[in-house]
Design an enzyme around this catalytic site. Sequence first.
Site, PDB file in Angstrom:
ATOM      1  N   ARG A   9      29.598  74.716  25.713  1.00 10.44           N
ATOM      2  CA  ARG A   9      28.595  73.835  26.311  1.00 10.44           C
ATOM      3  C   ARG A   9      29.205  72.680  27.097  1.00 10.44           C
ATOM      4  O   ARG A   9      28.709  72.279  28.149  1.00 10.44           O
ATOM      5  CB  ARG A   9      27.707  73.291  25.198  1.00 10.44           C
ATOM      6  CG  ARG A   9      26.569  72.400  25.650  1.00 10.44           C
ATOM      7  CD  ARG A   9      25.778  71.908  24.443  1.00 10.44           C
ATOM      8  NE  ARG A   9      24.581  71.178  24.837  1.00 10.44           N
ATOM      9  CZ  ARG A   9      23.394  71.715  25.065  1.00 10.44           C
ATOM     10  NH1 ARG A   9      23.244  73.023  24.947  1.00 10.44           N
ATOM     11  NH2 ARG A   9      22.359  70.979  25.418  1.00 10.44           N
ATOM     12  N   HIS A  11      56.268  85.638  17.386  1.00 10.27           N
ATOM     13  CA  HIS A  11      56.861  84.297  17.295  1.00 10.27           C
ATOM     14  C   HIS A  11      56.725  83.642  18.660  1.00 10.27           C
ATOM     15  O   HIS A  11      57.269  84.140  19.658  1.00 10.27           O
ATOM     16  CB  HIS A  11      58.326  84.398  16.887  1.00 10.27           C
ATOM     17  CG  HIS A  11      58.934  83.089  16.468  1.00 10.27           C
ATOM     18  ND1 HIS A  11      59.194  82.061  17.352  1.00 10.27           N
ATOM     19  CD2 HIS A  11      59.321  82.642  15.248  1.00 10.27           C
ATOM     20  CE1 HIS A  11      59.733  81.040  16.702  1.00 10.27           C
ATOM     21  NE2 HIS A  11      59.816  81.362  15.412  1.00 10.27           N
ATOM     22  N   THR A  51      66.739  75.134  17.384  1.00 12.83           N
ATOM     23  CA  THR A  51      65.791  75.753  16.473  1.00 12.83           C
ATOM     24  C   THR A  51      64.415  75.635  17.124  1.00 12.83           C
ATOM     25  O   THR A  51      64.217  74.836  18.044  1.00 12.83           O
ATOM     26  CB  THR A  51      65.812  75.065  15.096  1.00 12.83           C
ATOM     27  OG1 THR A  51      64.991  75.801  14.183  1.00 12.83           O
ATOM     28  CG2 THR A  51      65.325  73.635  15.183  1.00 12.83           C
ATOM     29  N   HIS A  93      22.421  40.509   9.466  1.00 14.83           N
ATOM     30  CA  HIS A  93      21.761  41.175   8.336  1.00 14.83           C
ATOM     31  C   HIS A  93      20.377  41.686   8.757  1.00 14.83           C
ATOM     32  O   HIS A  93      19.479  41.835   7.921  1.00 14.83           O
ATOM     33  CB  HIS A  93      21.629  40.247   7.129  1.00 14.83           C
ATOM     34  CG  HIS A  93      22.912  39.583   6.752  1.00 14.83           C
ATOM     35  ND1 HIS A  93      23.902  40.220   6.038  1.00 14.83           N
ATOM     36  CD2 HIS A  93      23.390  38.340   7.026  1.00 14.83           C
ATOM     37  CE1 HIS A  93      24.916  39.404   5.861  1.00 14.83           C
ATOM     38  NE2 HIS A  93      24.653  38.256   6.472  1.00 14.83           N
ATOM     39  N   SER A  97      11.679  64.082  25.142  1.00 12.67           N
ATOM     40  CA  SER A  97      11.170  64.949  24.089  1.00 12.67           C
ATOM     41  C   SER A  97      10.573  66.219  24.674  1.00 12.67           C
ATOM     42  O   SER A  97       9.971  66.209  25.750  1.00 12.67           O
ATOM     43  CB  SER A  97      10.109  64.203  23.274  1.00 12.67           C
ATOM     44  OG  SER A  97       9.435  65.086  22.406  1.00 12.67           O
ATOM     45  N   LYS A 142       8.427  59.966  25.820  1.00 15.68           N
ATOM     46  CA  LYS A 142       9.713  59.556  25.250  1.00 15.68           C
ATOM     47  C   LYS A 142      10.885  59.778  26.201  1.00 15.68           C
ATOM     48  O   LYS A 142      10.927  60.759  26.929  1.00 15.68           O
ATOM     49  CB  LYS A 142       9.988  60.341  23.956  1.00 15.68           C
ATOM     50  CG  LYS A 142       9.119  59.947  22.793  1.00 15.68           C
ATOM     51  CD  LYS A 142       9.441  60.809  21.578  1.00 15.68           C
ATOM     52  CE  LYS A 142      10.852  60.576  21.102  1.00 15.68           C
ATOM     53  NZ  LYS A 142      11.200  61.477  19.974  1.00 15.68           N
ATOM     54  N   ASN A 150      14.673  59.914  25.223  1.00 17.09           N
ATOM     55  CA  ASN A 150      15.584  59.848  24.085  1.00 17.09           C
ATOM     56  C   ASN A 150      16.951  59.298  24.494  1.00 17.09           C
ATOM     57  O   ASN A 150      17.477  59.674  25.543  1.00 17.09           O
ATOM     58  CB  ASN A 150      15.755  61.236  23.462  1.00 17.09           C
ATOM     59  CG  ASN A 150      14.444  61.797  22.945  1.00 17.09           C
ATOM     60  OD1 ASN A 150      13.559  61.038  22.554  1.00 17.09           O
ATOM     61  ND2 ASN A 150      14.304  63.107  22.953  1.00 17.09           N
ATOM     62  N   ASN A 169      24.790  61.452  21.366  1.00 10.70           N
ATOM     63  CA  ASN A 169      25.860  62.437  21.546  1.00 10.70           C
ATOM     64  C   ASN A 169      27.211  61.788  21.320  1.00 10.70           C
ATOM     65  O   ASN A 169      28.099  62.369  20.671  1.00 10.70           O
ATOM     66  CB  ASN A 169      25.774  63.047  22.955  1.00 10.70           C
ATOM     67  CG  ASN A 169      26.825  64.113  23.194  1.00 10.70           C
ATOM     68  OD1 ASN A 169      28.018  63.815  23.267  1.00 10.70           O
ATOM     69  ND2 ASN A 169      26.391  65.351  23.337  1.00 10.70           N
ATOM     70  N   SER A 204      52.474  73.075  12.040  1.00 11.43           N
ATOM     71  CA  SER A 204      52.278  73.986  13.167  1.00 11.43           C
ATOM     72  C   SER A 204      50.798  74.272  13.383  1.00 11.43           C
ATOM     73  O   SER A 204      50.294  74.200  14.511  1.00 11.43           O
ATOM     74  CB  SER A 204      53.036  75.297  12.916  1.00 11.43           C
ATOM     75  OG  SER A 204      52.811  76.210  13.963  1.00 11.43           O
ATOM     76  N   ARG A 263      47.739  72.200  16.362  1.00  9.81           N
ATOM     77  CA  ARG A 263      46.935  72.973  17.323  1.00  9.81           C
ATOM     78  C   ARG A 263      45.533  72.401  17.489  1.00  9.81           C
ATOM     79  O   ARG A 263      44.786  72.827  18.365  1.00  9.81           O
ATOM     80  CB  ARG A 263      46.860  74.440  16.886  1.00  9.81           C
ATOM     81  CG  ARG A 263      48.209  75.141  16.944  1.00  9.81           C
ATOM     82  CD  ARG A 263      48.111  76.612  16.566  1.00  9.81           C
ATOM     83  NE  ARG A 263      49.428  77.202  16.408  1.00  9.81           N
ATOM     84  CZ  ARG A 263      50.178  77.693  17.405  1.00  9.81           C
ATOM     85  NH1 ARG A 263      49.712  77.641  18.647  1.00  9.81           N
ATOM     86  NH2 ARG A 263      51.358  78.211  17.173  1.00  9.81           N
TER      87      ARG A 263
END
Length: 490
Positions: free
Chosen positions: A28, A104, A141, A190, A316, A322, A324, A330, A361, A365
């Site tokens: 998406r 590998h 290595t 508050h 909506s 509305k 939103n 999001n 490893s 990812r």
Amino acid sequence: MSETFPPVGAIDLSAVEPHIALGALDGRYRSVVAPLVNHLSEASLNRARVFVEVEWLIHLLDKKVLPGAPELTEADRTYLRAITAEFDGAAVAALAEIEAETRHDVKAVEYYLKEKLDAATDALPGSVLPSLHEVVHIFCTSEDINNLAYALIIKSAVEQSWLPLATAFVNDLRERATQAAQIPMLSRTHGQPATPTTLGKELAVFAHRLGRQLKRVATTEYLGKINGATGTFSAHVTALPQVDWREISRSFVVDVLGLQWNPLTTQIESHDWQAELYADVARFNRIAHNFATDAWTYISLGFFHQNLAAQGSTGSSTMPHKVNPIRFENAEANLEISCALLDVLAQTLVTSRMQRDLTDSSTQRNVGSALGHSYLALDNLRKGLAGVDFDAAKMAADLDENWEVLGEAIQQTMRVASIAGATGMENPYERLKELTRGNRVTEEQLREFIISLKIPAEYEARLVALTPGTYIGIAPQLLENLPKLETQPS
């Protein structure tokens, strides 16, 4: 009898071509997070591995470390570096085919490069490149290649994609704060009416907080190592004891790759720098999340009006009135997902059993997903912020309904007057508490109270002239030192 789902005989969507993405970022939201693919995808990781292997080969030959090894020509270097620069879909497919046999990933890169060296026979007749098979991956290595490749792709992703977007959002916030610097607004501490502020000052607080975190991200140290199977240069000094391997390692990491050298490691680079970076990004995310929830609340209060055209929202599905606040919602969701992933990365990457285990490893990812959800959230926050207008009249009306917030100013002024020698100023807090707590106080009631105090004229004049809309202290001036951030790290 209930129906089964998927229905019997339904098409298997996992077999549909082109392949359907499992996750939202590659489905998406692909168009939004696409810039990160160039940095944090599996293909980008492989390109970085190729880059490290090529540059290591060139580095060793240019430093004349290997006795009897030939010298590279400029044409040779150009050919080698083109392997990385021209890394494309065909290269991705070729590597995947090799890895299907090797099982590998780094070994597949080694074999891929050897094939490219062989191909130089046709591209560069007489080149020494086909004779360099044994130089590819020498003294390495897999983690020597991987740690450097990850450092490179994470650095490029942060500095070239995430940080510019985050900086642009903070600068947007700063700009809107400047626009709203003079707009008075009732504070709510508050959740209750409190000393007024300005909308601009409140936006500036977020810009300042976020800017501090960006400075930390911008100064991240990206560490790397290349020192053999357990970090001891054992094979190196056994084969070539006369070589200063620490300097060869340092110069490659620092001078060639532009990273910081980690001189002391196990088989793996310890990943502490990654934990530090992810903690900083997560902290930035959480502050941005705080802004998203406040913006949502201001929309709910009517202080912000959403511009339908800018938001690109239908609202909506059943209630046409509305609009939103989906951009902010999001952003909230994606910031939470990003933080969860970043927290896991920061917690797990700093630990490796003994000299090495493979948990890092699999964990690494997911860096693309962690930063991807943050990137998506930032895109939504920018669009959400750009798509709201500030309703100064609504905020002014809110202030006018809460004259009791001036009680703080009155009682503090009474204290000052008392210290200066005025009489009748006793118990200012208690007297204002009796007048205002739990009560709606009108402008007329408050001014009658002020006059009844018989406070010296200079104090009375200031208090009588005061309104909730003017009781904002120096809030507008507090924005004067809010800097605009550079879009690139220094």
